[in-house]
Write a protein that holds these residues in place. Structure first.
Motif, mmCIF file in Angstrom:
data_model
loop_
_atom_site.group_PDB
_atom_site.id
_atom_site.type_symbol
_atom_site.label_atom_id
_atom_site.label_comp_id
_atom_site.label_asym_id
_atom_site.label_seq_id
_atom_site.Cartn_x
_atom_site.Cartn_y
_atom_site.Cartn_z
ATOM 1 N N GLY A 8 17.699 39.260 -167.985
ATOM 2 C CA GLY A 8 16.585 39.932 -167.320
ATOM 3 C C GLY A 8 16.614 39.703 -165.830
ATOM 4 O O GLY A 8 16.494 40.628 -165.040
ATOM 5 N N LEU A 9 16.837 38.496 -165.499
ATOM 6 C CA LEU A 9 16.880 38.171 -164.076
ATOM 7 C C LEU A 9 17.988 38.924 -163.382
ATOM 8 O O LEU A 9 17.833 39.421 -162.275
ATOM 9 N N ARG A 10 19.114 38.996 -164.075
ATOM 10 C CA ARG A 10 20.258 39.640 -163.450
ATOM 11 C C ARG A 10 19.975 41.129 -163.194
ATOM 12 O O ARG A 10 20.237 41.653 -162.122
ATOM 13 N N ARG A 11 19.430 41.761 -164.208
ATOM 14 C CA ARG A 11 19.086 43.174 -164.043
ATOM 15 C C ARG A 11 18.097 43.358 -162.894
ATOM 16 O O ARG A 11 18.232 44.232 -162.055
ATOM 17 N N TRP A 12 17.100 42.510 -162.927
ATOM 18 C CA TRP A 12 16.041 42.603 -161.914
ATOM 19 C C TRP A 12 16.624 42.430 -160.522
ATOM 20 O O TRP A 12 16.375 43.175 -159.599
ATOM 21 N N HIS A 13 17.478 41.435 -160.438
ATOM 22 C CA HIS A 13 18.069 41.099 -159.166
ATOM 23 C C HIS A 13 18.895 42.263 -158.616
ATOM 24 O O HIS A 13 18.791 42.620 -157.447
ATOM 25 N N LYS A 14 19.673 42.852 -159.500
ATOM 26 C CA LYS A 14 20.530 43.943 -159.097
ATOM 27 C C LYS A 14 19.712 45.111 -158.532
ATOM 28 O O LYS A 14 19.969 45.627 -157.452
ATOM 29 N N LYS A 15 18.702 45.473 -159.299
ATOM 30 C CA LYS A 15 17.847 46.573 -158.845
ATOM 31 C C LYS A 15 17.187 46.240 -157.522
ATOM 32 O O LYS A 15 17.074 47.073 -156.633
ATOM 33 N N LEU A 16 16.728 45.018 -157.449
ATOM 34 C CA LEU A 16 16.034 44.598 -156.238
ATOM 35 C C LEU A 16 16.938 44.796 -155.037
ATOM 36 O O LEU A 16 16.560 45.367 -154.023
ATOM 37 N N ILE A 17 18.159 44.325 -155.178
ATOM 38 C CA ILE A 17 19.081 44.381 -154.056
ATOM 39 C C ILE A 17 19.365 45.822 -153.641
ATOM 40 O O ILE A 17 19.307 46.167 -152.468
ATOM 41 N N TYR A 18 19.632 46.655 -154.611
ATOM 42 C CA TYR A 18 20.118 47.980 -154.236
ATOM 43 C C TYR A 18 19.024 48.988 -153.945
ATOM 44 O O TYR A 18 19.215 49.919 -153.202
ATOM 45 N N THR A 19 17.914 48.851 -154.566
ATOM 46 C CA THR A 19 16.935 49.921 -154.381
ATOM 47 C C THR A 19 15.593 49.436 -153.848
ATOM 48 O O THR A 19 14.939 50.155 -153.098
ATOM 49 N N ASP A 20 15.169 48.269 -154.206
ATOM 50 C CA ASP A 20 13.773 47.947 -153.955
ATOM 51 C C ASP A 20 13.536 46.937 -152.862
ATOM 52 O O ASP A 20 12.406 46.712 -152.460
ATOM 53 N N SER A 21 14.595 46.344 -152.413
ATOM 54 C CA SER A 21 14.408 45.290 -151.421
ATOM 55 C C SER A 21 13.629 45.789 -150.208
ATOM 56 O O SER A 21 12.688 45.169 -149.744
ATOM 57 N N LYS A 22 14.020 46.953 -149.745
ATOM 58 C CA LYS A 22 13.361 47.478 -148.555
ATOM 59 C C LYS A 22 11.935 47.932 -148.836
ATOM 60 O O LYS A 22 11.035 47.717 -148.038
ATOM 61 N N ALA A 23 11.766 48.564 -149.985
ATOM 62 C CA ALA A 23 10.431 49.040 -150.312
ATOM 63 C C ALA A 23 9.471 47.869 -150.456
ATOM 64 O O ALA A 23 8.328 47.928 -150.010
ATOM 65 N N ARG A 24 9.958 46.820 -151.039
ATOM 66 C CA ARG A 24 9.126 45.634 -151.214
ATOM 67 C C ARG A 24 8.744 45.062 -149.859
ATOM 68 O O ARG A 24 7.586 44.756 -149.589
ATOM 69 N N ASN A 25 9.750 44.945 -149.039
ATOM 70 C CA ASN A 25 9.511 44.448 -147.691
ATOM 71 C C ASN A 25 8.500 45.323 -146.956
ATOM 72 O O ASN A 25 7.526 44.852 -146.381
ATOM 73 N N LEU A 26 8.727 46.625 -147.040
ATOM 74 C CA LEU A 26 7.834 47.559 -146.362
ATOM 75 C C LEU A 26 6.415 47.446 -146.855
ATOM 76 O O LEU A 26 5.466 47.484 -146.072
#
Length: 305
Positions: free
Chosen positions: A97-115
């Motif tokens: 689960g963590l791995r999946r989450w991490h992957k998505k976070l890195i590629y798609t959501d990191s910026k949105a989260r930051n924003l």
DNA sequence: AAGACGAAAGTGGTTGA
DNA sequence: TCAACAACTTTCGTCTT
């Protein structure tokens, strides 16, 4: 600090239109009253998914300050992922689960989260600083550019955000010192750190930031001190003279404005003590004395009439 | 007694070798 | 990296009103 958030005269409706910006300005404190609604938005930042989910139900900061349509879809995506992840973490193999989450976070959501964190913070700051909405938008735009350039990485979001806000204020000639802005920032961002980030951004983003003009501070402090328009106008003329004679280059704009107001008030018979002026302008009496002495010695006051 | 004045020492930041 | 430097602050004793 003690004097900041409230504006006593707002209730007394001593407001006037600002000529070029079309905003209503409180005459007493010089702050913009229109365009901002007090937003007692969530003061939190969630660090775990449980926390986030719980708190989001009370109303998320994410949806308020969406700047464009692009952003809202990104945020939707983010919400779904965060929630989905949480379920998986509870019911499935934790590592997977963590791995999946991490992957998505890195590629798609990191910026949105930051924003989303940054924009929530921005909205709160804009409200409590009573800055116009256009400043909020411009800052959001700049912040996004900074984020896209990867300049937020490794830095505290608040630091970068406040630095961008400061840049926008400077560019607009809005009289807010870095110190003032810092006081409204979260505790994670010191004035020093914000200043450092500000300098970095100026460099990396190739932004020309004009020097702060003391004249911009005159209405602000003049209003705080309840000084008449006559006094303020004279103070501005004094500052123009001082500028011509190179008396204020390299000096702090607040101190110069304070001294000009002090001098002008004295001339106009609305005398304030150095202490009063120094408190309004957040400089020491000594600084006022020094600027005041320079003004007195170098400016022919009869020319200022 | 309050306000104004300025000397002296200290702080944090910039600049240039 | 270090030292010199400018602006500003803190502190405090002394005039002026």
């Amino acid at each position: 600090m003690e004097e900041k958030p409230k504006c006593p005269s707002c209730e007394s409706k001593k407001t006037e239109k600002d000529h070029e910006k079309g905003e209503v300005v409180c005459k007493k404190c010089g702050l913009v009253l229109t365009d901002t609604v007090i937003d007692e938005g969530p003061e939190w930042r969630a660090f775990t998914s449980e926390e986030r989910e719980k708190k989001q139900r009370t109303g998320s900061a994410l949806n308020h300050s969406r700047i464009d349509k692009n952003l809202s879809t990104e945020i939707d995506q983010f919400n779904r992922d965060a929630r989905g992840t949480k379920l998986k973490m509870e019911t499935r193999n934790r590592i997977g689960g963590l791995r999946r989450w991490h992957k998505k976070l890195i590629y798609t959501d990191s910026k949105a989260r930051n924003l989303s964190v940054a924009l929530g913070q921005l909205k709160r700051m804009i409200s409590s600083l009573r800055l116009p909405r256009s400043v909020q938008e411009e800052t959001a735009k700049l912040y996004r550019e900074v984020l896209d350039k990867g300049l937020v990485k490794g830095r505290v979001i608040e630091e970068v955000l406040v630095a961008t806000l400061y840049i926008v204020c400077r560019k607009r000639g809005i009289p807010r010192t870095l110190k003032e802005l810092s006081e409204y920032a979260g505790s994670g961002a010191s004035e020093k750190a914000i200043g450092r980030t500000y300098r970095m951004l100026k460099e990396e983003m190739n932004i020309d930031v004009p020097l702060p003009d003391p004249v911009e501070f005159v209405p602000k402090y003049g209003a705080k001190l309840d000084l008449s328009g006559t006094v303020q106008e004279r103070a501005k003329r004094i500052l123009e003279k001082a500028r011509e004679q190179k008396l204020i280059s390299g000096k702090g704009p607040t101190g110069a404005a304070a001294a000009a107001l002090y001098l002008s008030a004295k001339i106009e018979g609305e005398k304030k003590t150095q202490k009063e002026v120094s408190e309004a302008a957040n400089v020491t009496e000594v600084t006022i004395r020094n600027r005041y002495r320079e003004l007195k010695e170098n400016i022919d006051l009869d020319e200022i009439e």
